[in-house]
Design a protein around this motif. Structure first.
Motif, PDB file in Angstrom:
ATOM      1  N   MET A  16     -31.296   1.169  46.731  1.00  0.00           N
ATOM      2  CA  MET A  16     -30.231   1.473  47.674  1.00  0.00           C
ATOM      3  C   MET A  16     -29.732   2.907  47.508  1.00  0.00           C
ATOM      4  O   MET A  16     -29.372   3.579  48.482  1.00  0.00           O
ATOM      5  CB  MET A  16     -29.065   0.508  47.484  1.00  0.00           C
ATOM      6  CG  MET A  16     -28.022   0.590  48.595  1.00  0.00           C
ATOM      7  SD  MET A  16     -26.368   0.059  48.094  1.00  0.00           S
ATOM      8  CE  MET A  16     -25.783   1.527  47.251  1.00  0.00           C
ATOM      9  N   LEU A  17     -29.716   3.399  46.252  1.00  0.00           N
ATOM     10  CA  LEU A  17     -29.207   4.748  45.984  1.00  0.00           C
ATOM     11  C   LEU A  17     -30.282   5.814  46.094  1.00  0.00           C
ATOM     12  O   LEU A  17     -30.018   6.984  45.841  1.00  0.00           O
ATOM     13  CB  LEU A  17     -28.573   4.792  44.586  1.00  0.00           C
ATOM     14  CG  LEU A  17     -27.317   3.939  44.398  1.00  0.00           C
ATOM     15  CD1 LEU A  17     -26.818   4.027  42.966  1.00  0.00           C
ATOM     16  CD2 LEU A  17     -26.218   4.357  45.357  1.00  0.00           C
ATOM     17  N   GLY A  18     -31.497   5.408  46.438  1.00  0.00           N
ATOM     18  CA  GLY A  18     -32.569   6.376  46.592  1.00  0.00           C
ATOM     19  C   GLY A  18     -33.053   6.962  45.289  1.00  0.00           C
ATOM     20  O   GLY A  18     -33.548   8.105  45.257  1.00  0.00           O
ATOM     21  N   CYS A  19     -32.934   6.209  44.192  1.00  0.00           N
ATOM     22  CA  CYS A  19     -33.354   6.686  42.875  1.00  0.00           C
ATOM     23  C   CYS A  19     -34.747   6.149  42.527  1.00  0.00           C
ATOM     24  O   CYS A  19     -35.222   5.175  43.112  1.00  0.00           O
ATOM     25  CB  CYS A  19     -32.364   6.235  41.800  1.00  0.00           C
ATOM     26  SG  CYS A  19     -30.688   6.852  42.048  1.00  0.00           S
ATOM     27  N   ASP A  20     -35.374   6.776  41.548  1.00  0.00           N
ATOM     28  CA  ASP A  20     -36.652   6.277  41.047  1.00  0.00           C
ATOM     29  C   ASP A  20     -36.463   4.884  40.452  1.00  0.00           C
ATOM     30  O   ASP A  20     -35.346   4.518  40.061  1.00  0.00           O
ATOM     31  CB  ASP A  20     -37.208   7.214  39.977  1.00  0.00           C
ATOM     32  CG  ASP A  20     -37.586   8.578  40.551  1.00  0.00           C
ATOM     33  OD1 ASP A  20     -37.892   8.634  41.757  1.00  0.00           O
ATOM     34  OD2 ASP A  20     -37.563   9.563  39.787  1.00  0.00           O
ATOM     35  N   PRO A  21     -37.527   4.096  40.355  1.00  0.00           N
ATOM     36  CA  PRO A  21     -37.405   2.757  39.752  1.00  0.00           C
ATOM     37  C   PRO A  21     -36.799   2.828  38.354  1.00  0.00           C
ATOM     38  O   PRO A  21     -37.053   3.783  37.618  1.00  0.00           O
ATOM     39  CB  PRO A  21     -38.864   2.271  39.704  1.00  0.00           C
ATOM     40  CG  PRO A  21     -39.538   3.013  40.805  1.00  0.00           C
ATOM     41  CD  PRO A  21     -38.895   4.360  40.832  1.00  0.00           C
ATOM     42  N   PRO A  22     -35.995   1.841  37.966  1.00  0.00           N
ATOM     43  CA  PRO A  22     -35.338   1.868  36.650  1.00  0.00           C
ATOM     44  C   PRO A  22     -36.339   1.694  35.511  1.00  0.00           C
ATOM     45  O   PRO A  22     -37.391   1.084  35.680  1.00  0.00           O
ATOM     46  CB  PRO A  22     -34.374   0.684  36.720  1.00  0.00           C
ATOM     47  CG  PRO A  22     -34.997  -0.249  37.709  1.00  0.00           C
ATOM     48  CD  PRO A  22     -35.663   0.620  38.726  1.00  0.00           C
ATOM     49  N   LYS A  23     -35.971   2.222  34.350  1.00  0.00           N
ATOM     50  CA  LYS A  23     -36.831   2.096  33.174  1.00  0.00           C
ATOM     51  C   LYS A  23     -36.519   0.843  32.371  1.00  0.00           C
ATOM     52  O   LYS A  23     -37.252   0.501  31.451  1.00  0.00           O
ATOM     53  CB  LYS A  23     -36.679   3.343  32.296  1.00  0.00           C
ATOM     54  CG  LYS A  23     -37.174   4.611  32.979  1.00  0.00           C
ATOM     55  CD  LYS A  23     -37.057   5.819  32.062  1.00  0.00           C
ATOM     56  CE  LYS A  23     -37.613   7.067  32.756  1.00  0.00           C
ATOM     57  NZ  LYS A  23     -37.519   8.273  31.891  1.00  0.00           N
ATOM     58  N   HIS A  24     -35.407   0.194  32.706  1.00  0.00           N
ATOM     59  CA  HIS A  24     -35.027  -1.047  32.027  1.00  0.00           C
ATOM     60  C   HIS A  24     -34.476  -1.994  33.087  1.00  0.00           C
ATOM     61  O   HIS A  24     -33.742  -1.570  33.982  1.00  0.00           O
ATOM     62  CB  HIS A  24     -33.980  -0.786  30.942  1.00  0.00           C
ATOM     63  CG  HIS A  24     -33.756  -1.938  30.019  1.00  0.00           C
ATOM     64  ND1 HIS A  24     -33.055  -3.068  30.402  1.00  0.00           N
ATOM     65  CD2 HIS A  24     -34.130  -2.144  28.729  1.00  0.00           C
ATOM     66  CE1 HIS A  24     -33.011  -3.911  29.389  1.00  0.00           C
ATOM     67  NE2 HIS A  24     -33.664  -3.387  28.364  1.00  0.00           N
ATOM     68  N   PRO A  25     -34.785  -3.273  33.021  1.00  0.00           N
ATOM     69  CA  PRO A  25     -34.339  -4.195  34.075  1.00  0.00           C
ATOM     70  C   PRO A  25     -32.852  -4.514  34.064  1.00  0.00           C
ATOM     71  O   PRO A  25     -32.319  -5.001  35.067  1.00  0.00           O
ATOM     72  CB  PRO A  25     -35.162  -5.461  33.799  1.00  0.00           C
ATOM     73  CG  PRO A  25     -35.481  -5.396  32.343  1.00  0.00           C
ATOM     74  CD  PRO A  25     -35.680  -3.932  32.038  1.00  0.00           C
ATOM     75  N   SER A  26     -32.176  -4.248  32.938  1.00  0.00           N
ATOM     76  CA  SER A  26     -30.782  -4.701  32.828  1.00  0.00           C
ATOM     77  C   SER A  26     -29.769  -3.609  32.536  1.00  0.00           C
ATOM     78  O   SER A  26     -28.577  -3.891  32.431  1.00  0.00           O
ATOM     79  CB  SER A  26     -30.668  -5.777  31.730  1.00  0.00           C
ATOM     80  OG  SER A  26     -31.422  -6.914  32.072  1.00  0.00           O
ATOM     81  N   VAL A  27     -30.209  -2.366  32.407  1.00  0.00           N
ATOM     82  CA  VAL A  27     -29.259  -1.289  32.136  1.00  0.00           C
ATOM     83  C   VAL A  27     -29.789   0.008  32.724  1.00  0.00           C
ATOM     84  O   VAL A  27     -30.992   0.284  32.681  1.00  0.00           O
ATOM     85  CB  VAL A  27     -28.997  -1.144  30.618  1.00  0.00           C
ATOM     86  CG1 VAL A  27     -30.285  -0.817  29.871  1.00  0.00           C
ATOM     87  CG2 VAL A  27     -27.937  -0.086  30.330  1.00  0.00           C
ATOM     88  N   SER A  28     -28.879   0.801  33.289  1.00  0.00           N
ATOM     89  CA  SER A  28     -29.298   2.072  33.876  1.00  0.00           C
ATOM     90  C   SER A  28     -28.119   3.023  33.953  1.00  0.00           C
ATOM     91  O   SER A  28     -26.987   2.614  34.255  1.00  0.00           O
ATOM     92  CB  SER A  28     -29.880   1.858  35.276  1.00  0.00           C
ATOM     93  OG  SER A  28     -30.358   3.076  35.803  1.00  0.00           O
ATOM     94  N   LEU A  29     -28.390   4.289  33.684  1.00  0.00           N
ATOM     95  CA  LEU A  29     -27.401   5.353  33.828  1.00  0.00           C
ATOM     96  C   LEU A  29     -27.837   6.241  34.984  1.00  0.00           C
ATOM     97  O   LEU A  29     -28.951   6.745  35.003  1.00  0.00           O
ATOM     98  CB  LEU A  29     -27.315   6.177  32.538  1.00  0.00           C
ATOM     99  CG  LEU A  29     -26.308   7.330  32.572  1.00  0.00           C
ATOM    100  CD1 LEU A  29     -24.887   6.802  32.417  1.00  0.00           C
ATOM    101  CD2 LEU A  29     -26.606   8.348  31.474  1.00  0.00           C
ATOM    102  N   HIS A 106     -26.308  -5.160  33.464  1.00  0.00           N
ATOM    103  CA  HIS A 106     -26.441  -6.524  33.966  1.00  0.00           C
ATOM    104  C   HIS A 106     -26.104  -7.505  32.838  1.00  0.00           C
ATOM    105  O   HIS A 106     -26.521  -7.306  31.690  1.00  0.00           O
ATOM    106  CB  HIS A 106     -27.859  -6.777  34.469  1.00  0.00           C
ATOM    107  CG  HIS A 106     -27.962  -7.958  35.374  1.00  0.00           C
ATOM    108  ND1 HIS A 106     -27.905  -9.264  34.907  1.00  0.00           N
ATOM    109  CD2 HIS A 106     -28.087  -8.051  36.729  1.00  0.00           C
ATOM    110  CE1 HIS A 106     -27.995 -10.097  35.924  1.00  0.00           C
ATOM    111  NE2 HIS A 106     -28.103  -9.391  37.051  1.00  0.00           N
ATOM    112  N   PRO A 107     -25.353  -8.574  33.120  1.00  0.00           N
ATOM    113  CA  PRO A 107     -24.979  -9.541  32.073  1.00  0.00           C
ATOM    114  C   PRO A 107     -26.167 -10.152  31.342  1.00  0.00           C
ATOM    115  O   PRO A 107     -26.018 -10.632  30.216  1.00  0.00           O
ATOM    116  CB  PRO A 107     -24.205 -10.614  32.852  1.00  0.00           C
ATOM    117  CG  PRO A 107     -23.674  -9.908  34.053  1.00  0.00           C
ATOM    118  CD  PRO A 107     -24.711  -8.899  34.414  1.00  0.00           C
ATOM    119  N   ASP A 108     -27.365 -10.112  31.944  1.00  0.00           N
ATOM    120  CA  ASP A 108     -28.542 -10.693  31.290  1.00  0.00           C
ATOM    121  C   ASP A 108     -28.771 -10.110  29.904  1.00  0.00           C
ATOM    122  O   ASP A 108     -29.193 -10.815  28.986  1.00  0.00           O
ATOM    123  CB  ASP A 108     -29.797 -10.460  32.138  1.00  0.00           C
ATOM    124  CG  ASP A 108     -29.871 -11.390  33.339  1.00  0.00           C
ATOM    125  OD1 ASP A 108     -29.013 -12.299  33.435  1.00  0.00           O
ATOM    126  OD2 ASP A 108     -30.766 -11.199  34.181  1.00  0.00           O
TER     127      ASP A 108
END
Length: 302
Positions: A16-29, A106-108
């Motif tokens: 949605m924010l137009g960023c590259d895919p995340p490197k971790h499924p549950s946390v991102s800066l 993410h709470p996961d």
């Protein structure tokens, strides 16, 4: 698509924010300067997310959190629990022109950890936007160090230690935030004292009037709304200033009024309970005994 988006995953958020895919499924800066809003104002009014959000703003400007706009000062932090509205189309240009970041958790990643048990203790996740945390340069450095450690950890090849180290640094980050909020309450002692006095007057007037009989017992939410605070912020402020939270202040003035009525009137216990706003006289007697060690009848007799 129109209206408010509901974002369930970190991956969906990046899209949605137009960023590259995340490197971790549950946390991102994500830095504000990296956020892009590909949808137009007519199509996008906001988004809710299924994760915790911690944001730091390093320069002056505005951002939309929850109910309204907030003017950031340098070194200002805001926190949000899952399901709060976090973005707004009007702010796309403003965010791109300012310096800061948002950490999404993410709470996961917390399941089965000691931190999951502590998250409810961090009441600042439900503060209003004008109750933000303002940081000194030294405090900001500590926060940024924790965040950099989290980013470095999830940016590496993920192994069996990764989640533990991410959660440990997040735990440290939140502990610092709690300490800095306590400092903020202390340094704003004069303002806090004024809030205590306003609450005392509010409760005195409430129990002197017909409000209790007409509206029932005053609630924490009612007191917070009258004083223009969020319920958790008001309770935390009062706890730091007086040692008692909002509910304890309400109970104190309620019991003082009850004692006065027991000593100075001939109303029976049930009548007093109803006039104080209780729907059930048994609830009044139970609270009275818990706080005083005697039932209303025993208090009156003695």
């Amino acid at each position: 698509m129109k209206g408010i988006y509901h974002i369930k995953s970190i991956s969906e958020l990046h899209g949605m924010l137009g960023c590259d895919p995340p490197k971790h499924p549950s946390v991102s800066l994500i830095r504000f300067s990296d956020m892009k809003f590909p949808v137009g104002e007519a199509e996008f009014s906001g988004a809710t997310v299924d994760f915790y959000v911690i944001s730091m703003k390093d320069s002056s400007g505005q951002m939309k959190y929850g109910k309204g706009y907030y003017d950031f000062e340098e070194g200002t932090m805001l926190f949000a629990a899952p399901n709060q509205i976090m973005f707004h189309s009007h702010l796309s240009d403003e965010i791109l022109d300012t310096d800061g970041w948002s950490l999404f958790i993410h709470p996961d990643i917390l399941y089965g950890t000691a931190l999951a048990e502590k998250m409810n203790d961090y009441t600042f996740f439900s503060y209003e936007t004008d109750e933000a945390l303002h940081l000194s340069k030294q405090e900001r450095t500590k926060i940024n160090t924790c965040v950099d450690n989290i980013k470095e950890e999830y940016g590496q090849n993920i192994d069996r230690h990764s989640n533990d180290l991410i959660v440990s640094n997040l735990d440290l980050l939140l502990s610092y935030c709690k300490r800095f909020y306590d400092r903020q309450f202390i340094t704003r002692h004069k303002q806090s004292k004024g809030v205590v006095l306003k609450l005392e007057k509010l409760l005195l007037d409430y129990f002197k009037s017909e409000h209790a009989l007409e509206k029932g017992l005053p609630t924490v939410k009612y007191c917070a709304e009258q004083l223009h605070f969020s319920p958790n912020y008001l309770s935390d402020l009062l706890k730091k200033e007086t040692g008692k939270n909002t509910k304890e202040h309400i109970d104190y003035y309620l019991l003082e009024k009850a004692k006065q009525m027991l000593m100075a009137t001939e109303l029976n216990v049930n009548q007093i309970a109803y006039e104080l706003g209780f729907e059930n006289p048994k609830s009044f007697s139970k609270l009275f005994k818990k706080k005083t060690g005697a039932t209303p009848t025993e208090f009156r007799q003695n």
